[in-house]
Each structure stands twice: as structure tokens, then as C-alpha cells.
Design an enzyme around this catalytic site. Sequence first.
Site, PDB file in Angstrom:
ATOM      1  CG  ASN A  62      27.631  -4.605 -11.029  1.00  0.00           C
ATOM      2  OD1 ASN A  62      27.735  -5.614 -11.714  1.00  0.00           O
ATOM      3  ND2 ASN A  62      26.768  -4.524 -10.031  1.00  0.00           N
ATOM      4  CD  GLU A  64      27.698  -4.246  -5.714  1.00  0.00           C
ATOM      5  OE1 GLU A  64      27.668  -4.994  -4.713  1.00  0.00           O
ATOM      6  OE2 GLU A  64      26.680  -3.916  -6.350  1.00  0.00           O
ATOM      7  CB  CYS A  73      28.319   1.816 -12.932  1.00  0.00           C
ATOM      8  SG  CYS A  73      27.260   2.597 -11.720  1.00  0.00           S
ATOM      9  CD  GLU A  75      26.134   1.223 -17.033  1.00  0.00           C
ATOM     10  OE1 GLU A  75      26.761   0.899 -16.001  1.00  0.00           O
ATOM     11  OE2 GLU A  75      24.905   1.253 -17.088  1.00  0.00           O
ATOM     12  CB  CYS A 112      23.757   5.839 -12.554  1.00  0.00           C
ATOM     13  SG  CYS A 112      25.539   6.013 -12.653  1.00  0.00           S
ATOM     14  CB  CYS A 115      27.127   5.452 -16.341  1.00  0.00           C
ATOM     15  SG  CYS A 115      27.892   4.392 -15.096  1.00  0.00           S
TER      16      CYS A 115
HETATM   17  N1  THU Z   1      24.959  -0.342 -11.561  1.00  0.00           N
HETATM   18  C1  THU Z   1      25.644  -0.434 -12.733  1.00  0.00           C
HETATM   19  O1  THU Z   1      26.658  -1.114 -12.833  1.00  0.00           O
HETATM   20  N2  THU Z   1      25.168   0.247 -13.795  1.00  0.00           N
HETATM   21  C2  THU Z   1      24.014   0.944 -13.805  1.00  0.00           C
HETATM   22  O2  THU Z   1      23.650   1.465 -14.851  1.00  0.00           O
HETATM   23  C3  THU Z   1      23.203   1.074 -12.595  1.00  0.00           C
HETATM   24  C4  THU Z   1      23.775   0.461 -11.369  1.00  0.00           C
HETATM   25  C5  THU Z   1      25.438  -1.127 -10.428  1.00  0.00           C
HETATM   26  C6  THU Z   1      26.007  -0.361  -9.279  1.00  0.00           C
HETATM   27  C7  THU Z   1      25.834  -1.334  -8.156  1.00  0.00           C
HETATM   28  O3  THU Z   1      26.914  -2.255  -8.171  1.00  0.00           O
HETATM   29  C8  THU Z   1      24.578  -2.108  -8.514  1.00  0.00           C
HETATM   30  O4  THU Z   1      24.367  -1.888  -9.890  1.00  0.00           O
HETATM   31  C9  THU Z   1      23.354  -1.667  -7.740  1.00  0.00           C
HETATM   32  O5  THU Z   1      23.186  -0.306  -7.825  1.00  0.00           O
END
Ligand code: THU
Length: 163
Positions: A62, A64, A73, A75, A112, A115
Amino acid sequence: MIKKEINIAFEEFESINKLEEKDQLLCKEAVKALENSHSPYSKFRVGVAVKLASGKIIYGSNQENVAYPSGLCAERVALFAIGANYPDDEIVSIAITAQTNEFNILQPITPCGSCLQVMAEYEKKQSKEFDIFLYCVNGPIWKVKGVNNFLPFLFFEDRLNKG
Ligand code: THU
């Protein structure tokens, strides 16, 4: 009114050593991907390793951003990199894991909706489902065959056809 039901299926493994060796290796690669997570805001690291038919492993984590919605995310970071760099290779399996110093993660992290929709697009593109491993380091591991088992009502291309 007719009541209808849809069943989804997945397998649960009590620990990583119950998986086939090739899948154990992919789960361990997902842990490596955590190192490059950029998650100063959530402090929640997500790591993904994708195995391609050629044998290549593509990593995602991930990413940010201070403008929160600009982040992505793990994925989708991995899947879009594959779409852009290895469009003709086939996705065989994906392992997803997560880590945080804030608390113990005791259940697998499920992707999510956005994704899942993106995974569905690439499954459709290659006309073949892939195995998805949700690797919880301190808990059970779930193996899901094909995005349809996550998202049976996903948005299909057919829905764009009016006739
Ligand atoms: N996140 C992912 O990378 N993948 C997921 O399947 C769920 C959430 C990340 C997004 C954000 O950077 C952090 O997790 C918290 O939501």
C-alpha cells in the site's frame, strides 16, 4: 417474492505449513513486500505477491499519500504494475498479508471492493480465475478460488450493453 441464495466457498488452513509448498513460498514473498509499504498515516502495512505463469513474482504494497484518496491499496499497486509491464503473462495466484505495530492481526485481511473489482477485470482479461491466499501470520489462512467467490454480484461488462 422468491428468496434466493448465493453460496461462496473458501478453504481455511490453520497455518502456513499446511499449504502446498509453492503457496507457502508465495505467502512468504507477500511478507517481503510489506517492507516497501508507505503507510505513515494508517500505520497499517499491506503486502502482496503475485505469481505469473512465467514464474515471475510481482510485489505490491500500500502506498499512502498526504492527500488521502491519492493513495492506493497493495493489491491494485501489484495488479496495475502487471497490466502495464507484463500484459501477456498470466496471473496464477496472489498472496496478501498485513502487519501493524498497533495491534495483533488475528484474522486474514480481505481485499476492499475496489481491489476485488480490479481483480475481476484481470481474471476476465485472461479468461482464467486465480487463487487468492489471505495470509494471516498469527491466525488462519484462507484460500479463495476466483474473485467470484468474494464478489458474486460484481459489475460485468455485459451490463454496459443496452440491448
Ligand atoms: N489496504 C490495502 O492495501 N489493501 C486492502 O486490502 C485493504 C486496505 C490499505 C489501504 C490503506 O493504506 C491501509 O490499508 C488502511 O486502510
